[in-house]
Motif scaffolding. Structure first.
Motif, PDB file in Angstrom:
ATOM      1  N   ALA A  53       0.824  -1.214   0.000  1.00 24.00           N
ATOM      2  CA  ALA A  53       0.000   0.000   0.000  1.00 24.00           C
ATOM      3  C   ALA A  53       0.857   1.263   0.000  1.00 24.00           C
ATOM      4  N   GLY A  54       1.983   1.235   0.696  1.00 24.18           N
ATOM      5  CA  GLY A  54       2.837   2.420   0.758  1.00 24.18           C
ATOM      6  C   GLY A  54       4.085   2.318  -0.096  1.00 24.18           C
ATOM      7  N   SER A  55       4.163   1.306  -0.930  1.00 27.10           N
ATOM      8  CA  SER A  55       5.366   1.015  -1.699  1.00 27.10           C
ATOM      9  C   SER A  55       5.818   2.180  -2.576  1.00 27.10           C
ATOM     10  N   GLN A  56       7.123   2.461  -2.524  1.00 24.80           N
ATOM     11  CA  GLN A  56       7.731   3.473  -3.379  1.00 24.80           C
ATOM     12  C   GLN A  56       8.619   2.747  -4.390  1.00 24.80           C
ATOM     13  N   ARG A  57       8.383   3.011  -5.636  1.00 26.67           N
ATOM     14  CA  ARG A  57       9.062   2.289  -6.714  1.00 26.67           C
ATOM     15  C   ARG A  57      10.577   2.329  -6.594  1.00 26.67           C
ATOM     16  N   SER A  58      11.139   3.477  -6.246  1.00 30.15           N
ATOM     17  CA  SER A  58      12.591   3.606  -6.164  1.00 30.15           C
ATOM     18  C   SER A  58      13.178   2.693  -5.084  1.00 30.15           C
ATOM     19  N   VAL A  59      12.477   2.553  -3.961  1.00 26.76           N
ATOM     20  CA  VAL A  59      12.961   1.688  -2.876  1.00 26.76           C
ATOM     21  C   VAL A  59      12.919   0.225  -3.304  1.00 26.76           C
ATOM     22  N   VAL A  60      11.839  -0.176  -3.947  1.00 26.61           N
ATOM     23  CA  VAL A  60      11.699  -1.561  -4.414  1.00 26.61           C
ATOM     24  C   VAL A  60      12.765  -1.882  -5.458  1.00 26.61           C
ATOM     25  N   GLU A  61      12.995  -0.970  -6.383  1.00 27.95           N
ATOM     26  CA  GLU A  61      14.013  -1.189  -7.411  1.00 27.95           C
ATOM     27  C   GLU A  61      15.406  -1.293  -6.800  1.00 27.95           C
ATOM     28  N   THR A  89      19.459  -2.840  10.089  1.00 28.99           N
ATOM     29  CA  THR A  89      19.898  -1.487   9.761  1.00 28.99           C
ATOM     30  C   THR A  89      18.735  -0.693   9.180  1.00 28.99           C
ATOM     31  N   THR A  90      18.940   0.605   9.045  1.00 35.63           N
ATOM     32  CA  THR A  90      17.900   1.447   8.461  1.00 35.63           C
ATOM     33  C   THR A  90      17.608   1.046   7.016  1.00 35.63           C
ATOM     34  N   LEU A  91      18.640   0.674   6.265  1.00 38.69           N
ATOM     35  CA  LEU A  91      18.439   0.252   4.877  1.00 38.69           C
ATOM     36  C   LEU A  91      17.584  -1.008   4.809  1.00 38.69           C
ATOM     37  N   GLU A  92      17.851  -1.962   5.676  1.00 37.61           N
ATOM     38  CA  GLU A  92      17.061  -3.195   5.689  1.00 37.61           C
ATOM     39  C   GLU A  92      15.596  -2.898   6.021  1.00 37.61           C
ATOM     40  N   LEU A  93      15.363  -1.953   6.917  1.00 38.43           N
ATOM     41  CA  LEU A  93      13.980  -1.575   7.245  1.00 38.43           C
ATOM     42  C   LEU A  93      13.296  -0.909   6.066  1.00 38.43           C
ATOM     43  N   PHE A  97       9.735  -2.297   4.417  1.00 36.23           N
ATOM     44  CA  PHE A  97       8.539  -1.457   4.282  1.00 36.23           C
ATOM     45  C   PHE A  97       8.317  -0.992   2.842  1.00 36.23           C
ATOM     46  N   GLU A  98       9.341  -1.125   1.998  1.00 33.99           N
ATOM     47  CA  GLU A  98       9.294  -0.693   0.600  1.00 33.99           C
ATOM     48  C   GLU A  98       9.023   0.799   0.478  1.00 33.99           C
ATOM     49  N   SER A  99       9.312   1.546   1.540  1.00 30.52           N
ATOM     50  CA  SER A  99       9.093   2.992   1.506  1.00 30.52           C
ATOM     51  C   SER A  99       9.877   3.662   2.623  1.00 30.52           C
ATOM     52  N   HIS A 100      10.031   4.959   2.465  1.00 26.74           N
ATOM     53  CA  HIS A 100      10.666   5.757   3.502  1.00 26.74           C
ATOM     54  C   HIS A 100       9.645   6.036   4.596  1.00 26.74           C
ATOM     55  N   PRO A 101      10.096   6.255   5.816  1.00 25.13           N
ATOM     56  CA  PRO A 101       9.141   6.564   6.885  1.00 25.13           C
ATOM     57  C   PRO A 101       8.476   7.919   6.631  1.00 25.13           C
ATOM     58  N   THR A 102       7.278   8.072   7.159  1.00 29.56           N
ATOM     59  CA  THR A 102       6.578   9.343   7.006  1.00 29.56           C
ATOM     60  C   THR A 102       6.992  10.356   8.061  1.00 29.56           C
ATOM     61  N   ARG A 103       7.607   9.863   9.146  1.00 26.55           N
ATOM     62  CA  ARG A 103       8.043  10.746  10.228  1.00 26.55           C
ATOM     63  C   ARG A 103       9.260  10.134  10.905  1.00 26.55           C
ATOM     64  N   VAL A 104      10.186  10.979  11.329  1.00 25.54           N
ATOM     65  CA  VAL A 104      11.369  10.542  12.078  1.00 25.54           C
ATOM     66  C   VAL A 104      11.487  11.416  13.311  1.00 25.54           C
ATOM     67  N   ARG A 105      11.671  10.781  14.462  1.00 25.79           N
ATOM     68  CA  ARG A 105      11.831  11.542  15.709  1.00 25.79           C
ATOM     69  C   ARG A 105      13.188  11.213  16.313  1.00 25.79           C
TER      70      ARG A 105
END
Length: 138
Positions: A53-61, A89-93, A97-105
């Motif tokens: 549902a939140g997949s970003q093509r660049s991350v999947v590629e 690692t952050t890259l593995e996450l 998720f196939e996408s970047h997070p929507t928020r980082v704290r």
């Protein structure tokens, strides 16, 4: 003056109310001291429909190219099964998720940060080394 209330007082009340409302909308996640956990402990399994549902093509590629290029990618099977485990690692996450997070704290001292994916309401907390130590749904 509006109905007996001075405008500066009204502005202060509005500013405080908007700040309070924003705090009320923040995700509620554990804010305990950074736990010390063994690597590889399962935190949760991300449902495929959430990732898609939140997949970003660049991350999947990027993920697919990395897995194809290097057959010995650390935790490749875990990533493809969408198992979120401690020590990732952050890259593995990102790849799970196939996408970047929507928020980082930023968690501040001693260090670490938390990533949030919305609207699915998942979160993952990282330690000072950038490795996952906590996660779940809020």
């Amino acid at each position: 003056m509006l109905g007996g209330v001075k405008i500066p007082c009204l502005l202060i009340v509005v500013a405080l109310a908007s700040t309070g409302c924003q705090w009320a909308l923040e995700p509620r996640v554990p804010i305990d001291a950074m736990p010390r956990v063994d690597e590889g402990q399962l935190l949760f399994i991300l449902p495929a429909e959430v990732a898609e549902a939140g997949s970003q093509r660049s991350v999947v590629e990027h993920r697919n190219a990395a897995l194809k290029r290097d057959q010995k990618v650390r935790k490749a099977e875990v990533i493809l099964r969408r198992h979120v485990v401690t020590g990732m690692t952050t890259l593995e996450l990102l790849w799970i998720f196939e996408s970047h997070p929507t928020r980082v704290r930023d968690q501040g001292p001693p260090a670490g940060h938390t990533w949030y994916w919305e609207p699915s309401r998942y979160w993952v907390r990282f330690d000072e080394m950038g490795l996952a130590v906590q996660g779940g749904r809020y």
